[in-house]
Motif scaffolding. Structure first.
Motif, PDB file in Angstrom:
ATOM      1  N   UNK A  53       0.828  -1.201   0.000  1.00 45.33           N
ATOM      2  CA  UNK A  53       0.000   0.000   0.000  1.00 45.33           C
ATOM      3  C   UNK A  53       0.865   1.255   0.000  1.00 45.33           C
ATOM      4  N   UNK A  54       1.932   1.267   0.811  1.00 45.62           N
ATOM      5  CA  UNK A  54       2.813   2.431   0.882  1.00 45.62           C
ATOM      6  C   UNK A  54       3.531   2.649  -0.452  1.00 45.62           C
ATOM      7  N   UNK A  55       3.968   1.561  -1.082  1.00 49.47           N
ATOM      8  CA  UNK A  55       4.649   1.683  -2.378  1.00 49.47           C
ATOM      9  C   UNK A  55       3.722   2.308  -3.416  1.00 49.47           C
ATOM     10  N   UNK A  56       2.454   1.867  -3.446  1.00 46.24           N
ATOM     11  CA  UNK A  56       1.495   2.442  -4.398  1.00 46.24           C
ATOM     12  C   UNK A  56       1.208   3.898  -4.061  1.00 46.24           C
ATOM     13  N   UNK A 108      -4.680  -1.120 -13.605  1.00 43.17           N
ATOM     14  CA  UNK A 108      -4.536  -0.394 -14.859  1.00 43.17           C
ATOM     15  C   UNK A 108      -3.991  -1.399 -15.872  1.00 43.17           C
ATOM     16  N   UNK A 109      -4.826  -1.790 -16.797  1.00 43.62           N
ATOM     17  CA  UNK A 109      -4.470  -2.845 -17.741  1.00 43.62           C
ATOM     18  C   UNK A 109      -3.155  -2.528 -18.461  1.00 43.62           C
ATOM     19  N   UNK A 110      -2.264  -3.513 -18.444  1.00 45.55           N
ATOM     20  CA  UNK A 110      -0.985  -3.385 -19.117  1.00 45.55           C
ATOM     21  C   UNK A 110       0.052  -2.557 -18.377  1.00 45.55           C
ATOM     22  N   UNK A 111      -0.328  -1.962 -17.220  1.00 41.85           N
ATOM     23  CA  UNK A 111       0.608  -1.107 -16.482  1.00 41.85           C
ATOM     24  C   UNK A 111       0.839  -1.570 -15.056  1.00 41.85           C
ATOM     25  N   UNK A 112      -0.208  -1.982 -14.371  1.00 38.95           N
ATOM     26  CA  UNK A 112      -0.064  -2.423 -12.993  1.00 38.95           C
ATOM     27  C   UNK A 112      -1.197  -1.940 -12.114  1.00 38.95           C
ATOM     28  N   UNK A 113      -0.842  -1.466 -10.928  1.00 42.13           N
ATOM     29  CA  UNK A 113      -1.822  -1.073  -9.914  1.00 42.13           C
ATOM     30  C   UNK A 113      -1.517   0.336  -9.428  1.00 42.13           C
ATOM     31  N   UNK A 114      -2.580   1.060  -9.089  1.00 41.89           N
ATOM     32  CA  UNK A 114      -2.414   2.396  -8.514  1.00 41.89           C
ATOM     33  C   UNK A 114      -3.475   2.601  -7.451  1.00 41.89           C
ATOM     34  N   UNK A 115      -3.201   3.546  -6.587  1.00 40.03           N
ATOM     35  CA  UNK A 115      -4.113   3.892  -5.512  1.00 40.03           C
ATOM     36  C   UNK A 115      -5.068   4.957  -6.025  1.00 40.03           C
ATOM     37  N   UNK A 116      -6.362   4.716  -5.909  1.00 39.04           N
ATOM     38  CA  UNK A 116      -7.373   5.651  -6.398  1.00 39.04           C
ATOM     39  C   UNK A 116      -8.471   5.837  -5.363  1.00 39.04           C
TER      40      UNK A 116
END
Length: 135
Positions: A53-56, A108-116
């Motif tokens: 979570x912190x990394x994102x 995020x398809x093709x990119x990874x994960x993000x915090x939203x």
């Protein structure tokens, strides 16, 4: 220091080891205490989940599974991408238990994960600021 805090310190790469608290509307991450609050509700996370979570939260872009594995596992460990996926699934389940926590992690398809931040119409990426600094 607790064993969990020591383990987290070993797991975080140099850029995250400063461990500055991060905060935004409804989400607070305090790495010094390994504490997460969503909407004022404290959430208990494992060291691995907190590191993910912190990394994102600290990233300015979506992070792929290999990038998420590096802050969440020690150097000697080489987790499979499945292990990262399982940890993300557990983290999402824990976040979903508190109001406003569901939907915080976006794929995020093709990119990874993000915090939203979840909204009824569309997710909006969180703009996290380091506590105590001017934004």
């Amino acid at each position: 220091r607790s064993r969990a805090t020591s383990a987290l310190a070993r797991r975080m790469p140099i850029s995250l080891s400063q461990r500055m608290p991060l905060t935004t509307s409804g989400l607070t991450l305090d790495p010094a205490r390994e504490r997460v609050e969503v909407g004022g509700i404290r959430l208990a996370l494992s060291s691995t989940e907190f590191a993910l979570l912190y990394a994102m939260a600290a990233a300015s872009r979506p992070l792929g599974q290999p990038e998420l594995a590096s802050p969440a596992w020690t150097e000697g460990e080489a987790p499979s991408l499945n292990a990262v996926e399982v940890a993300l699934c557990r983290l999402r389940k824990r976040l979903a238990r508190v109001p406003g926590g569901a939907g915080l992690i976006e794929t995020v398809r093709g990119q990874g994960y993000r915090l939203c931040a979840p909204r009824p119409d569309a997710p909006e990426c969180l703009s996290l600021t380091r506590t105590g600094q001017d934004a």
